[in-house]
Write an enzyme that holds these catalytic residues in place. Structure first.
Site, PDB file in Angstrom:
ATOM      1  N   HIS A 110       0.988  -1.225   0.552  1.00 24.70           N
ATOM      2  CA  HIS A 110      -0.190  -0.080   0.286  1.00 24.70           C
ATOM      3  C   HIS A 110       1.079   1.590   0.181  1.00 24.70           C
ATOM      4  O   HIS A 110       1.882   1.970   0.318  1.00 24.70           O
ATOM      5  CB  HIS A 110      -0.917   0.528   1.379  1.00 24.70           C
ATOM      6  CG  HIS A 110      -2.183  -0.699   1.505  1.00 24.70           C
ATOM      7  ND1 HIS A 110      -1.684  -2.495   2.448  1.00 24.70           N
ATOM      8  CD2 HIS A 110      -3.062  -1.348   1.065  1.00 24.70           C
ATOM      9  CE1 HIS A 110      -2.741  -2.885   1.655  1.00 24.70           C
ATOM     10  NE2 HIS A 110      -3.991  -2.587   1.635  1.00 24.70           N
ATOM     11  N   ASP A 131       2.392   1.993   3.528  1.00 32.28           N
ATOM     12  CA  ASP A 131       3.326   1.059   4.025  1.00 32.28           C
ATOM     13  C   ASP A 131       4.357   1.653   3.946  1.00 32.28           C
ATOM     14  O   ASP A 131       5.157   0.973   4.640  1.00 32.28           O
ATOM     15  CB  ASP A 131       2.998  -0.283   3.729  1.00 32.28           C
ATOM     16  CG  ASP A 131       1.908  -0.786   3.362  1.00 32.28           C
ATOM     17  OD1 ASP A 131       1.223  -0.339   4.608  1.00 32.28           O
ATOM     18  OD2 ASP A 131       1.337  -1.941   2.846  1.00 32.28           O
ATOM     19  N   GLU A 189     -10.164  -6.585  -4.742  1.00 38.34           N
ATOM     20  CA  GLU A 189     -10.876  -7.970  -3.579  1.00 38.34           C
ATOM     21  C   GLU A 189     -12.355  -8.298  -2.457  1.00 38.34           C
ATOM     22  O   GLU A 189     -12.226  -7.089  -1.748  1.00 38.34           O
ATOM     23  CB  GLU A 189      -8.727  -7.622  -2.984  1.00 38.34           C
ATOM     24  CG  GLU A 189      -9.024  -8.849  -1.308  1.00 38.34           C
ATOM     25  CD  GLU A 189      -7.580  -8.025  -0.185  1.00 38.34           C
ATOM     26  OE1 GLU A 189      -7.361  -8.394   0.780  1.00 38.34           O
ATOM     27  OE2 GLU A 189      -7.107  -7.877  -1.654  1.00 38.34           O
ATOM     28  N   GLU A 246      -8.458 -13.820  -1.284  1.00 40.01           N
ATOM     29  CA  GLU A 246      -7.872 -14.004   0.134  1.00 40.01           C
ATOM     30  C   GLU A 246      -8.751 -15.095   0.426  1.00 40.01           C
ATOM     31  O   GLU A 246      -9.979 -15.162   0.923  1.00 40.01           O
ATOM     32  CB  GLU A 246      -7.842 -13.090   0.669  1.00 40.01           C
ATOM     33  CG  GLU A 246      -7.093 -12.895   1.936  1.00 40.01           C
ATOM     34  CD  GLU A 246      -6.848 -11.951   2.777  1.00 40.01           C
ATOM     35  OE1 GLU A 246      -7.160 -12.852   4.061  1.00 40.01           O
ATOM     36  OE2 GLU A 246      -6.479 -10.754   2.380  1.00 40.01           O
ATOM     37  N   HIS A 252     -10.400 -13.831   3.904  1.00 42.89           N
ATOM     38  CA  HIS A 252     -11.631 -12.997   3.184  1.00 42.89           C
ATOM     39  C   HIS A 252     -12.840 -14.045   3.257  1.00 42.89           C
ATOM     40  O   HIS A 252     -14.069 -13.769   2.878  1.00 42.89           O
ATOM     41  CB  HIS A 252     -11.332 -12.320   1.980  1.00 42.89           C
ATOM     42  CG  HIS A 252     -10.971 -11.958   3.250  1.00 42.89           C
ATOM     43  ND1 HIS A 252      -9.970 -10.498   2.142  1.00 42.89           N
ATOM     44  CD2 HIS A 252      -9.655 -11.015   3.793  1.00 42.89           C
ATOM     45  CE1 HIS A 252      -9.501  -9.580   2.857  1.00 42.89           C
ATOM     46  NE2 HIS A 252      -9.311  -9.904   4.299  1.00 42.89           N
ATOM     47  N   ASP A 274     -11.021 -11.982  11.107  1.00 37.25           N
ATOM     48  CA  ASP A 274      -9.647 -12.393  10.127  1.00 37.25           C
ATOM     49  C   ASP A 274      -8.062 -12.269  10.575  1.00 37.25           C
ATOM     50  O   ASP A 274      -7.242 -11.185  10.978  1.00 37.25           O
ATOM     51  CB  ASP A 274      -9.647 -11.197   8.857  1.00 37.25           C
ATOM     52  CG  ASP A 274      -8.480 -11.066   7.368  1.00 37.25           C
ATOM     53  OD1 ASP A 274      -8.130 -12.177   7.392  1.00 37.25           O
ATOM     54  OD2 ASP A 274      -9.167 -10.450   7.196  1.00 37.25           O
ATOM     55  N   ASP A 291      -5.623 -13.696   9.077  1.00 38.68           N
ATOM     56  CA  ASP A 291      -4.498 -13.700   8.527  1.00 38.68           C
ATOM     57  C   ASP A 291      -2.624 -14.482   8.692  1.00 38.68           C
ATOM     58  O   ASP A 291      -1.775 -13.923   8.868  1.00 38.68           O
ATOM     59  CB  ASP A 291      -3.298 -12.570   8.549  1.00 38.68           C
ATOM     60  CG  ASP A 291      -4.405 -11.182   7.501  1.00 38.68           C
ATOM     61  OD1 ASP A 291      -5.474 -11.719   6.343  1.00 38.68           O
ATOM     62  OD2 ASP A 291      -4.888 -10.237   8.266  1.00 38.68           O
ATOM     63  N   ASP A 326      -0.436 -12.893   1.827  1.00 40.35           N
ATOM     64  CA  ASP A 326      -0.547 -11.603   3.305  1.00 40.35           C
ATOM     65  C   ASP A 326      -1.216 -12.087   4.145  1.00 40.35           C
ATOM     66  O   ASP A 326      -1.992 -12.634   4.665  1.00 40.35           O
ATOM     67  CB  ASP A 326      -1.937 -11.019   2.244  1.00 40.35           C
ATOM     68  CG  ASP A 326      -2.930  -9.892   2.964  1.00 40.35           C
ATOM     69  OD1 ASP A 326      -2.687  -9.244   3.706  1.00 40.35           O
ATOM     70  OD2 ASP A 326      -4.201  -9.705   2.445  1.00 40.35           O
TER      71      ASP A 326
END
Length: 437
Positions: free
Chosen positions: A101, A104, A232, A268, A271, A307, A309, A339
Site C-alpha cells: 500500500h 506502507d 479484492e 484471499e 476473506h 481475519d 491472516d 498477505d
C-alpha cells in the site's frame, strides 16, 4: 546500512529429507511441473504491510515485534532504511515479487502534497532496490481505510471532498505503481460499505463506487498503465457489510456497472472464510467467469471469528488452490501473495523466514499434488462422466439453446419419468484425493 538479517543466508532448496529450518523442503524454483517452473506457476510475493509494518499488536496488548532496522519513527529516512531491509529479506527468501500500500512504504504527511513528496522519496529507493535485486512489484494499492478521513468510506463516503481526496490518492498510487513496473493494481474497499443502513443510501454509494472505478480506468489508460486491475472481496471487517463481500457479489457489481472487462479478482482465503465460503469455492467462482487474477495466500483459525491472516500450512487448501490455478493455465499478471503475518508470540526477525518458508513449501506441495492428480486423470474423468448426458443428444441440445419448454415437456410426457441418477460418490472421491496427500 548494515545487514538486517546477518545470521541468515540465501534460502536454498535441500529437499524433503532436510532438517534445516532455513531451507526449502519442497519449493525448488527451477523444478519443472507440467512444463513450467515452480517459480512461474507460483509467482510468490511478499506483502510489505504485514512483513515490514506490522508491529504485532492486538486489541489487548502493545506490539512485540523486534525489528532492529526500524527506529520506530515516521521519518522518510526510516522508511528508506526499511525498504533496504525489506529487499534484503525478499532477496534472501528468493521470492520474485512484493506488494504494498502507498502508506506502507512512505509516511503520510500533514497534507496530500507532503504525502506525495514522501512517497516520491521512498520510491527512488524502491527503484534502486528493484534494480539491484531483480525483485519486481506484483501490485500496488492505496490505503483508503486507515486515516480518520475515511471513517465513512472513501469512494462511498457521504463527504464529496473525501471522494476527491481518495481519487487524488489513487491517482498518485497508480502513477507510482506504473513507475515501478507493477504487474497490477488492487482495489480493496475496507470501508466501502456500512455499519448501519439507518444512515446509508446504499444505491447512491454503489453508484459512487462505480463512478470512482470508471475514473480509475480512464486514468489508467491516460498514463499508459497496462497492468491488471483487481478487486479484492471481503464481506466485513472493519465495516458490518462491505460491498465487495465475495466473488459473486463483486462479479455482479462489475457486470451491473459495465466494469467487468477492466477487472479481475484478487482472492484471499481468510476473506472467503468470513464470507461463509471455502477458498476453493471462491476460486472456482472467479475462474468460471474468467476473472481469477491473483490470490492473497493465508488462512484463518476456525476457532476464531475474525481475519487472523495466518500463514498457510494446510496441504488440502494449497492443493485445491493449485488445481484451479493449473486448470486455467496459471497466473499471467497475478501470483501468490503472502498477505499473512507471524503470530504476536513469533516476534524475532528470523520468524519472518520460518513463516514464509513454510507457506512456500505448502504451496509447492500443493502444486506437485495437483499436477499428480491431473496426470492420474481419475478425478477429471469422473467429473466428465458425471455430466456425460449433456455431451450428446438431449443434453447437447439444451446446452446449445436448441430446445424449448414445450419440446422438453413433450419429451417428458412421453417418457413419464427422468432417467435414474448416478451416485455422486463424494466419499470415493475424498478417498481418491487422500491417495495423493
Amino acid at each position: 546500512m548494515p545487514s538486517a538479517f546477518p545470521d541468515v543466508s540465501k534460502i536454498q532448496f535441500e529437499g524433503p529429507g532436510s532438517k534445516n529450518p532455513l531451507a526449502f523442503k519442497h519449493y525448488h524454483a527451477a523444478e519443472l511441473v507440467e512444463g513450467k517452473t515452480m517459480r512461474d506457476w507460483l509467482r510468490f510475493s511478499v506483502a510489505y504491510w504485514h512483513t515490514f509494518r506490522n508491529r504485532l499488536t492486538d486489541p489487548f496488548g502493545a506490539g512485540t515485534a523486534i525489528r532492529p532496522w526500524d527506529d520506530g519513527t515516521d521519518s522518510v529516512a526510516n522508511a528508506q532504511n526499511r525498504v533496504r531491509a525489506a529487499f534484503e529479506f525478499i532477496e534472501k527468501l528468493g521470492a520474485p515479487f512484493y506488494a504494498f500500500h502507498d502508506r506502507d512504504v512512505a509516511p503520510e504527511g500533514a497534507t496530500l502534497r507532503e504525502s506525495n513528496k514522501n512517497l516520491d522519496a521512498v520510491v527512488k529507493v524502491l527503484k534502486q532496490e528493484q534494480k539491484r535485486t531483480g525483485v519486481k512489484l506484483l501490485w500496488g494499492t492505496a490505503c483508503l481505510f486507515a486515516h480518520p478521513r475515511y471513517a465513512h468510506g472513501a469512494a462511498t463516503s457521504c463527504n464529496a471532498e473525501v471522494f476527491a481526496y481518495a481519487a487524488a490518492q489513487v491517482k498518485k498510487a497508480l502513477e507510482v505503481t506504473h513507475e515501478l513496473g507493477g504487474a497490477g493494481y488492487v482495489f480493496w474497499g475496507g470501508r466501502e460499505g456500512y455499519s448501519t443502513l439507518w444512515n446509508t443510501d446504499l444505491k447512491r454509494e454503489l453508484d459512487h463506487l462505480a463512478a470512482f472505478l470508471h475514473l480509475a480506468v480512464d486514468y489508467k489508460k491516460e498514463i499508459g498503465f497496462t497492468g491488471q486491475f483487481y478487486i479484492e472481496p471481503k464481506p466485513k471487517e472493519p465495516t458490518k457489510h462491505q460491498y465487495d463481500s465475495d466473488a459473486a457479489a463483486c462479479l455482479n457489481f462489475l457486470r451491473e456497472y459495465g466494469l467487468v472487462k477492466h477487472f479481475k479478482l484478487n482472492l484471499e482465503t481468510n476473506h472467503a472464510t468470513l464470507a461463509g465460503h471455502t477458498m476453493h469455492h471462491e476460486m472456482e467462482t472467479a475462474a468460471a467467469a474468467n476473472a481469477l487474477g491473483s490470490m492473497d495466500a493465508n488462512t484463518g483459525d476456525p476457532m476464531l471469528g475474525w481475519d487472523t491472516d495466518q500463514f498457510p500450512t494446510d496441504i488440502y487448501l494449497t492443493t485445491q488452490c493449485m488445481l484451479t490455478v493449473m486448470k486455467m493455465g496459471g497466473f499471467s499478471t497475478g501470483g501468490v501473495n503472502f498477505d499473512a503475518k507471524v503470530r504476536r508470540e513469533s516476534f524475532e526477525p528470523v520468524d519472518l523466514f520460518y513463516a514464509h518458508i513454510g507457506g512456500m513449501d505448502a504451496f509447492a506441495r500443493g502444486l506437485k499434488i495437483a499436477a499428480a492428480i491431473r496426470q492420474d486423470g481419475r478425478l477429471a474423468d469422473f467429473v466428465k462422466a458425471r455430466y456425460g448426458s449433456f455431451d450428446s443428444g438431449l443434453g447437447a441440445k439444451i446446452e446449445s439453446g436448441k430446445t424449448n419448454f414445450k419440446e422438453l415437456e413433450k419429451l417428458m410426457l412421453k417418457k413419464g419419468e427422468a432417467a435414474p441418477n448416478t451416485s455422486g460418490r463424494q466419499e470415493f472421491l475424498e478417498n481418491l484425493i487422500n491417495e495423493f496427500i
